[in-house]
Write an enzyme that holds these catalytic residues in place. Structure first.
Site, short mmCIF file in Angstrom:
data_model
loop_
_atom_site.label_atom_id
_atom_site.label_comp_id
_atom_site.label_asym_id
_atom_site.label_seq_id
_atom_site.Cartn_x
_atom_site.Cartn_y
_atom_site.Cartn_z
N PHE A 60 -52.35 -29.05 -7.17
CA PHE A 60 -51.47 -29.09 -6.58
C PHE A 60 -50.45 -29.05 -8.09
CE2 PHE A 60 -47.60 -31.83 -6.04
CZ PHE A 60 -47.30 -32.01 -4.66
N ASP B 207 -58.17 -36.81 -6.97
CA ASP B 207 -57.03 -36.88 -6.50
C ASP B 207 -57.51 -36.86 -5.31
OD1 ASP B 207 -54.81 -36.82 -5.30
OD2 ASP B 207 -53.95 -35.55 -6.62
N TYR C 127 -48.58 -41.72 1.31
CA TYR C 127 -47.20 -41.62 2.04
C TYR C 127 -47.81 -40.72 2.79
CZ TYR C 127 -46.25 -38.94 -1.83
OH TYR C 127 -46.11 -38.25 -2.88
N LYS C 128 -48.74 -39.75 2.68
CA LYS C 128 -49.49 -38.76 3.67
C LYS C 128 -50.14 -39.28 5.21
CE LYS C 128 -49.26 -36.06 0.11
NZ LYS C 128 -48.66 -34.73 -0.16
N ARG D 227 -49.10 -24.70 7.36
CA ARG D 227 -50.68 -25.40 6.96
C ARG D 227 -50.68 -26.39 8.33
NH1 ARG D 227 -50.11 -29.24 2.20
NH2 ARG D 227 -48.47 -30.15 2.54
#
Lengths: 412, 412
Positions: free
Chosen positions: B128, B201, B226-227, B371
């Site tokens: 990322f 991560d 927040y995911k 995705r």
């Protein structure tokens, strides 16, 4: 001898106060005179609905579509543009995001990199701890870098700059303990004349008085939004980057949101144009919504009126508390006073507790400071009268000696 | 040939699903199948009231008293302790605060300092962006430091470690593009065998599957909330620091909240004991309240059930979308799969847009990834059936060629 100011006199001043209507835009608990808006500002009435709108509609109903449709991606810039007039900056010189500590870190590193032949950071002995601690964290990362503390209000800045080895000066615009206001233009000019850059910490001045960063020629500034700006506990902070540094300033927290073309998902970092390069990652948008509600309110505020009322309130408090006989740590000269009054007494802690028990909320700062902040948008002259009267009574009566006011663990 | 799975079969699986009751604890917009919970999780029903309580009662009515009375000062630790079981850590090894980017920065610098004779950071090509960019920001601060990219899923990690000069490896537990899950224990052991530390991560694994940091011997980890954790856009991130590093790890964002005795207001920084030394400044408590509501919910969740359902949902989606004939980028082996399915097609962008127009929300990641994230707490088997059916229809019908689905500026 002058006639003492009565509560009726104060009521008359409230009736004539052009800022008086703003008081109704805040939630203020019953029975409290709140003189701690310099620590945590009061809640604007419009804030809960704005926060609920973000949570329930933008997040709950629109989900990821809000990154585009609700302007989430650009919030650090749009909120920065709303905040810019309050600090005398152009819209593209301010971004909102992260906390004051992280932003101090970013700007100090950027300043050291802009001044690569120098490795001394001048700070203030007795500055707010995070300013001192972050400075220490920064200099550890640069070979040969060191901190040189200066007694700024004692006139020690010129001597600290004299050796010509200072890369950057970090100063609080208003000292958090004494409330002393520094002459931003003069200090910045002095630092520049010695080849140093300046980072201003505006935590205790933004929203309390007009700030003129561009006019003063400031290089960088940071500040929080939860004191006089009323954006809620721990609300996102801001960073100011003078436009002349936009192309060259490099900060080390080089995250996705600071990239020139984030949606290329490229492997290599390339900083964005402008102050956006000081952004790092995603920001807490629920908290940002509270800041937005505050800034909507501040857009209607005349800062010159805020300053005039702030000085009138602190003058009034100083005059009415004089009979208590406490030493004053705050400069009496208007040009050197922020929006707070700090009084000194070795028993300041129980005195503040006794005041709180009477509904007058100030705070205590070690070792001996009774600290009272004056937020002109929601404080009335009668509030100041009542608070001052209470303080004089607390000191004169000795009620602060009651064991229930004795020192205990304190976190704010 | 097996019989195709029908929608009724899926409804039967929902009826038997032990996690099914959790769906009612989330707000989900009508007419939407939301397969983007790996980007922004859905809103828990309890969250708005918790946020309002913080704003209106703790802030509005109690003001600064809430720093003590409402536990604000300790939130980074109390929320960390609530989060710890979700990552297989002890309560004192996790703190909540700042964003993923800042926490990556802190942990990478700390790791380099713990391994001072080595100056290579191994990262993943294609990780990322913020992981890549922050790593670049970190190595610029250390003389002689460099980044060595490794093709982790292609078996390139061993070769990258071989020279014996690697200080730290930064890896995503689940790859954000392909959804590949890395073997945390094996990778950590490999890195340690070569004298390197590991920063994990967890952004795309926490809340999606059981994470066992302590068991794997991990050194540091960071992640967002927040995911899959549903704490709201840009919610505060977390940092894990293995207890064996608590005494020696030094991070550079040394702010007030990370001090050993913050209320001494001392001039010199002294790091707090434990993971608290990774804290910096005040945190956005309005956003933290939303995280607290989420973690209250997660405390009742059995992560083994989440994992079993996640694999069942992704298996089902893979089976039902097979007729679309898109290449699958996600490992088919369960042990190597996170909670997402990524399919490849050069026209992935308009295909995702056409799906969104039908109410099936996934996202697109350049250059060619469609995705789909699967959040087992609020997704039903029938949702997966409907989404897969829609995808097959979109691809087979060619409706994605409609010009309204063509590429436009994208921010998430």
């Amino acid at each position: 001898m002058t006639t003492p100011i009565t509560r009726d006199d104060c009521a008359a001043r409230d009736a004539a106060d052009p800022l008086a209507p703003f008081r109704d835009e805040f939630v203020l608990p019953d029975g409290i005179v709140y003189l701690d808006g310099n620590s945590l500002g009061a809640l604007p009435r419009a804030t809960p609905a704005r926060v609920a709108e973000l949570v329930e509609r933008e997040w709950g109903q629109r989900l990821i579509a809000s990154w585009n449709d609700a302007g989430w991606w650009d919030k650090p810039r749009t909120l920065g543009a709303m905040l810019a007039p309050l600090v005398g900056a152009a819209a593209d010189e301010v971004v909102v995001g992260d906390g004051t500590s992280a932003n101090l870190f970013k700007t100090l590193v950027a300043a050291l990199r802009l001044n690569p032949d120098r490795r001394v950071v001048v700070g203030e002995a007795g500055n707010f701890p995070t300013d001192l601690y972050v400075t220490q964290g920064v200099v550890e990362l640069f070979d040969g870098a060191s901190v040189r503390p200066a007694d700024v209000d004692g006139g020690g800045l010129a001597a600290a700059l004299e050796p010509g080895d200072v890369a950057v000066v970090l100063l609080s615009h208003v000292d958090y303990r004494t409330g002393a206001l520094r002459d931003m233009a003069a200090v910045t000019e002095l630092a520049h004349a010695h080849g140093a850059l300046v980072v201003w910490d505006l935590c205790h001045s933004v929203g309390a008085l007009p700030v003129a960063l561009s006019q003063a020629g400031a290089d960088f500034a940071v500040g929080c939004t939860y004191k006089y700006l009323n954006a809620g506990p721990g609300a996102p902070a801001f960073t100011y980057v003078a436009r002349r540094h936009h192309d060259r300033a490099r900060q080390p927290l080089s995250g996705w949101h600071g990239h020139a073309r984030p949606f290329d998902f490229a492997d290599d970092y390339e900083p964005a144009q402008g102050a956006s390069r000081f952004l790092s990652g995603s920001q807490p948008l629920v908290a940002a919504a509270a800041l937005e509600a505050s800034l909507d309110l501040w857009a209607r505020v005349d800062m010159e009126r805020v300053r005039a009322k702030s000085l009138a309130l602190t003058d009034l408090f100083l005059e009415l508390t004089a009979p208590a006989g406490l030493e004053c740590a705050t400069p009496l000269e208007h040009a050197r006073r922020g929006s707070q009054v700090s009084l000194r007494h070795p028993d300041g802690y129980p005195m503040v507790q006794a005041l709180i028990a009477r509904g007058v909320v100030g705070d205590f700062r070690a070792p001996d400071i009774l600290r009272f902040g004056f937020a002109p948008l929601y404080l009335r002259y009668v509030d100041v009268h009542d608070a001052a009267t209470a303080l004089v009574e607390v000191v004169e009566s000795g009620e602060w000696r009651d064991p229930r006011h004795a020192r205990r663990a304190q976190v704010t």
